[in-house]
Design an enzyme around this catalytic site. Structure first.
Site, PDB file in Angstrom:
ATOM      1  N   GLY A 285       0.787  -1.225   0.000  1.00  7.35           N
ATOM      2  CA  GLY A 285       0.000   0.000   0.000  1.00  7.35           C
ATOM      3  C   GLY A 285       0.814   1.267   0.000  1.00  7.35           C
ATOM      4  N   TYR A 312      -6.598   1.037   5.078  1.00  9.25           N
ATOM      5  CA  TYR A 312      -7.022   2.018   4.077  1.00  9.25           C
ATOM      6  C   TYR A 312      -6.135   1.953   2.833  1.00  9.25           C
ATOM      7  CZ  TYR A 312      -8.122   6.466   1.856  1.00  9.25           C
ATOM      8  OH  TYR A 312      -8.495   7.426   0.957  1.00  9.25           O
ATOM      9  N   LYS A 405      20.367   5.603   2.824  1.00  9.64           N
ATOM     10  CA  LYS A 405      20.623   5.932   4.231  1.00  9.64           C
ATOM     11  C   LYS A 405      21.255   4.774   4.989  1.00  9.64           C
ATOM     12  CE  LYS A 405      16.990   9.420   4.357  1.00  9.64           C
ATOM     13  NZ  LYS A 405      16.801   9.382   2.905  1.00  9.64           N
ATOM     14  N   LEU A 445      10.591  10.901  -5.328  1.00  7.65           N
ATOM     15  CA  LEU A 445       9.853  12.160  -5.422  1.00  7.65           C
ATOM     16  C   LEU A 445       8.362  11.929  -5.285  1.00  7.65           C
ATOM     17  CD1 LEU A 445      10.955  15.011  -5.924  1.00  7.65           C
ATOM     18  CD2 LEU A 445      10.238  14.796  -8.290  1.00  7.65           C
TER      19      LEU A 445
END
Length: 609
Positions: A285, A312, A405, A445
């Site tokens: 999701g 959701y 990271k 992005l």
């Protein structure tokens, strides 16, 4: 339909072939035709027509669409005429007609090519002229194209299928292009004078035809966004592939600033891996997970098993995929990767051949304070569960979505993702039948939790737009590009490898903020930018490789393999035992100390509350 097209083509081609044959005799004898040669021309006309027709038919020339004839079609026509001319020559010479002028063969071939090509070009010209005049009654907006001559030529070809626009000129970044014309449209001047050219042509609409990766696109966006010019661009290939998509111009968006070339995928290889297969996606999701699901569905997966802890997000994904891909079987679970038995039960029921693991906590500041143990349990333990399950059910491929990271991490999130990479390498040694790979990339992005939605919300409230530091830079890629490269790495990777994506040039966060403000139609005077200071665990710049790492190239230009030290054999046992003993509320300092033991390059920063 095909037979009808061929018959209509012969209505023109047949008489023109005959005309070329007779004209060849006429030219051969200086615009006169003595009686003996008149008889030769008359006797050989049926042979010439039949042989030339055979040459054209053998190369399927009559199947060409005259309305859309191109240079490629004309080259194909030339090959057909050449073949026909050889057949004519062989047939007539085999007839052994005395005194037959052999130069007629060459002259008639050239005339045939000239007449047939001219007929097709004239037909297309007439059709385009008729279509253009048919649109005169409709409202057409003037449009100025920005790009080189080559880029403008491609844009003009595309615009022929888009109604409502009238191109009034071209602005080129090359000074030598000034004054030249492309398809009847003149290069009016340079990109630097774009606003003046637009005013002179009484238009405020500009089409960016510059290709991704060209500096012209970024220059125009940074200089003219928010200046009153309506900046448009052509849709990308990925956008055209979406269900219900149409070939129409669209407003420029923030991702256009990246200026990246489209990803070239091994379509055949990916189709062989995904088509007809069962694919399981964790974190389905989320931004990356959902795009992975879309890409997998487009590649023809027979069954897509979607797992996400958010009800959701799972519901939204189900609604989208059911509508866009009704023929695909989709199965949707609101399950948590931290629950090993539940994940195992799902995998055993569906037996996926490919597992894409995108479930993770990724928000650096949120995981840096109060949620360290959550990052460990989801990013590391959840990855361990997913990797083990993939091996147990005999999946051919397992792909971990990692992050830049994880390189020399200064925060808990990055350290847990580096540890997750180690866990995947360790599990790969247990299951030789499954290929395990990890894929690192930078910021995506527009993904959930990224700066773009935050900046957009701040602009809507009138600002200020908060940037942590004026010099902070990040690598960015679009969501579709990230998902496509994850799949490509999964296809080509060998077990235990960690892939690094070519993230292009880093982008200043403050530049993103400025562009977003301008794209919203506001100025920085109306929506100011405020610098708030680096957050806990945040770097000024991200690295894609650790200091002691090197990379090796792969056959794909945007993928490299990181050469990293192999994970210790006890990483899985140590992780499981420590987490089991840690309990529900371990001390944050204890978590950081243990992470540093497992990930020596991890350098924790002081946490400010």
């Amino acid at each position: 339909m095909g037979r009808s097209l061929r018959s209509k083509s012969w209505l023109f081609d047949g008489p023109l072939i005959v005309l070329a044959w007779w004209a060849a005799f006429w030219l051969r004898f200086n615009l006169s035709l003595p009686q003996p040669y008149f008889d030769q021309a008359l006797r050989t006309t049926p042979v010439a027509l039949a042989c030339m027709a055979a040459g054209l038919l053998l190369l399927r020339v009559p199947r060409q669409s005259w309305r859309y004839v191109s240079l490629a079609d004309l080259r194909h026509l030339a090959a057909g005429v050449a073949l026909g001319a050889l057949l004519v020559t062989a047939a007539v010479l085999g007839w052994r007609i005395g005194g037959f002028p052999r130069s007629v063969f060459l002259i008639s071939a050239l005339l045939t090519l000239l007449l047939l090509a001219g007929a097709r070009a004239a037909w297309r010209t007439l059709a385009e002229y008729t279509q253009a005049h048919a649109r005169t009654d409709a409202a057409q907006q003037p449009l100025l194209i920005v790009g080189t001559i080559d880029e403008a030529d491609q844009a003009l070809r595309t615009l022929k299928g888009v109604e409502g626009w009238h191109v009034v000129g071209i602005a080129s970044p090359r000074a030598q292009d000034a004054g030249r014309t492309v398809q009847g449209v003149r290069v009016l001047g340079s990109v630097g004078a774009l606003d003046e050219l637009a005013r002179a042509q009484q238009t405020a609409t500009v089409l960016l035809a510059s290709a991704p990766g060209e500096p012209t696109r970024r220059e125009v966006l940074m200089r003219w966004s928010g200046s009153g010019l309506n900046l448009l661009t052509l849709p990308t290939a990925d956008e055209l592939l979406r269900p219900g998509a149409a070939a129409r111009l669209r407003q420029v968006r923030l991702e256009d600033l990246l200026g990246r070339t489209p990803v070239q995928l091994d379509a055949a290889g990916l189709a062989g891996l995904i088509s007809g297969a069962t694919v399981l996606v964790t974190g389905a999701g989320g931004s990356i997970g959902a795009e992975l699901c879309r890409q997998v569905a487009r590649l023809g997966a027979a069954r897509l098993v979607c797992v996400d802890v958010s009800e959701y997000a799972t519901y939204r994904l189900e609604q989208e995929l059911r509508q866009a891909f009704p023929a695909m079987e989709g199965v949707y679970y609101t399950a948590n990767v931290r629950e090993a038995e539940r994940l195992r039960a799902i995998a055993l029921e569906h037996r996926p051949s490919v597992v894409l693991h995108a479930a993770a906590y990724k928000h650096v500041p949120l995981m840096e304070a109060h949620n360290e143990i959550e990052a460990l349990r989801t990013n590391v333990l959840g990855t361990l569960h997913a990797a083990r399950v993939a091996g147990e059910v005999g999946a051919a491929r397992f792909v971990l979505v990692s992050t830049d990271k994880a390189v020399n991490p200064t925060n808990v999130m990055g350290a847990t993702k580096r540890l997750a990479e180690q866990v995947v390498q360790a599990v790969a040694a247990e299951f030789a039948g499954t290929q395990y790979v990890s894929v690192r990339f930078g910021n995506v992005l527009g993904s959930s939790g990224s700066v773009v939605p935050l900046f957009t919300a701040q602009i809507e409230l009138g600002g200020p737009v908060t940037v942590t530091h004026p010099d902070i830079v990040r690598y960015f890629m679009t969501i579709p590009e990230a998902a496509q490269l994850v799949l490509q790495a999964g296809l080509m990777g060998q077990s235990g490898q960690i892939f690094v994506l070519d993230m292009g040039e880093p982008v200043k966060i403050v530049d993103l903020a400025r562009l977003l403000i301008r794209l919203s139609g506001k100025s920085e005077a109306e929506v100011p930018i405020a610098f708030t200071g680096l957050r806990p665990g945040e770097k000024l710049y991200e690295e894609l490789l650790a200091d002691d790492e090197t990379t090796e190239p792969t056959p794909h230009p945007k993928l490299r393999v990181a050469k990293v030290a192999a994970a210790g054999g006890d990483v899985v046992r140590a992780t499981e035992s420590w987490l089991a003993a840690a309990g529900a509320a371990p001390e944050a300092a204890a978590i950081r100390d243990w992470l540093h033991q497992r990930v020596p390059e991890y350098r924790a920063q002081p946490v400010r509350f």
